[in-house]
Design a protein around this motif. Structure first.
Motif, PDB file in Angstrom:
ATOM      1  N   PRO A  40     -56.506  60.997  17.132  1.00 35.72           N
ATOM      2  CA  PRO A  40     -56.642  59.929  18.128  1.00 35.72           C
ATOM      3  C   PRO A  40     -55.534  59.913  19.174  1.00 35.72           C
ATOM      4  N   LYS A  41     -54.459  60.661  18.939  1.00 34.69           N
ATOM      5  CA  LYS A  41     -53.314  60.630  19.847  1.00 34.69           C
ATOM      6  C   LYS A  41     -53.055  61.961  20.541  1.00 34.69           C
ATOM      7  N   THR A  42     -53.296  63.064  19.849  1.00 35.15           N
ATOM      8  CA  THR A  42     -53.003  64.389  20.394  1.00 35.15           C
ATOM      9  C   THR A  42     -54.281  65.229  20.372  1.00 35.15           C
ATOM     10  N   PRO A  43     -55.029  65.241  21.459  1.00 38.75           N
ATOM     11  CA  PRO A  43     -56.306  65.963  21.445  1.00 38.75           C
ATOM     12  C   PRO A  43     -56.162  67.470  21.504  1.00 38.75           C
ATOM     13  N   TRP A  44     -54.997  67.947  22.015  1.00 38.91           N
ATOM     14  CA  TRP A  44     -54.777  69.397  22.042  1.00 38.91           C
ATOM     15  C   TRP A  44     -53.293  69.708  22.031  1.00 38.91           C
ATOM     16  N   ALA A  45     -52.971  70.882  21.513  1.00 41.72           N
ATOM     17  CA  ALA A  45     -51.568  71.305  21.403  1.00 41.72           C
ATOM     18  C   ALA A  45     -51.554  72.778  20.999  1.00 41.72           C
TER      19      ALA A  45
END
Length: 307
Positions: free
Chosen positions: A287-292
């Motif tokens: 919910p906070k980091t959609p991609w990395a």
């Protein structure tokens, strides 16, 4: 709406909202004393899971990966999960109408990944949400969904896909196909037997060079609010193989995985390419980091680096 430029493509995340999941189910055999250091749980042991769809603008086509939970859940399922049903609203806020979508790709057919494939019209008939789109899903997943086990039958809602298969609007995939230039699928078994990741090469028709990083040629014009992927021009929507940044360690899988040992092997296979070639990983339920970018340090510890 997080957006970035990946080679010649524009990638954007559109959310269908968030929903509660039991922390124990979300992290399987991992003890709460460990997973609670990464994700907060409420008094009922629920954690918040995202519903992240990926929109890929190729310049010729609009490709939507996953369609969230939708609005057709049975009442008993709404009691457990709620029904945020925000995808169409969020797409509209981003200037995207259902008629603008050319292709929809489902990585698998669980209700929280293909719910907006269809809607009910005023007469109650199930119709495609994206009327012009060609839909794609794994054939093995659809075959299994016709006769699921007692363990996971609740995960499948036939109205999300059967009408599309019957009408010919949904094409069933073996795995390994290129849907359009630069966008292909690959089977990563574990969560289910036939779940597929969606691999996006921002420079269609080119091979990777060096350690796999594609030659980066920025678009001539970029919108002010759009970042550029600083590493490779390859991204992968890895779906429920690695649902969130909290699941990046090899042995951190979900209790929902039908084949947990295969999940580990599929992660190894994915990381062999994604880490070495600096792929951008898209997380379906974070919910906070959609991609990395997933990385491994000299001691073998896994971590993520945001864009």
């Amino acid at each position: 709406m997080p957006s970035l430029t990946l080679g010649d493509f524009e990638l954007s995340i559109f959310s269908d909202g968030t929903y509660p999941l039991d922390g124990g189910a979300f992290f399987g055999v991992i003890p709460k004393i460990m997973w609670s250091r990464k994700v907060a749980a409420d008094e009922k042991n629920y954690v918040q899971a995202g519903l992240n769809s990926l929109l890929i603008r190729t310049g010729k086509q609009n490709v939507l990966v996953e369609t969230g939970m939708g609005n057709k859940l049975l009442e008993r399922m709404v009691k457990f999960y709620g029904q945020p049903a925000q995808l169409l609203t969020n797409l509209a806020a981003g200037g995207v109408a259902p008629e603008d979508i050319d292709i929809v790709i489902n990585t698998h057919l669980h209700f929280d990944h293909c719910g907006w494939n269809t809607v009910r019209d005023k007469a109650g008939k199930v119709v495609p949400t994206f009327p012009r789109a060609k839909y794609y899903a794994p054939e093995g997943e659809w075959q299994y969904a016709r006769k699921p086990s007692e363990r996971d039958a609740i995960s499948y809602i036939p109205d999300n896909y059967d009408p599309l298969v019957q009408s010919g609007q949904m094409t069933l995939l073996k795995g390994g196909e290129e849907i359009v230039p630069g966008i292909s699928v690959k089977t990563f078994p574990g969560h289910t037997a036939s779940m597929q990741g969606v691999i996006v090469n921002g420079h269609p028709g080119t091979r990777t060079i060096g350690k796999g990083t594609a030659s980066a040629v920025p678009l001539a014009v970029q919108k002010e609010n759009r970042a550029s992927a600083p590493e490779a021009t390859i991204a992968c929507y890895i779906s429920d193989l690695i649902p969130t940044t909290a699941h990046i360690d090899l042995t951190w899988g979900m209790g929902f995985d039908l084949y947990p040992l295969q999940t580990i092997e599929s992660k190894k296979e994915y990381y062999a390419k994604a880490i070495a070639e600096k792929w951008l990983t898209v997380f379906t339920h974070d919910p906070k980091t959609p991609w990395a970018y997933v990385e491994k340090d000299d001691l073998g510890k896994m971590g993520v680096r945001s864009t």
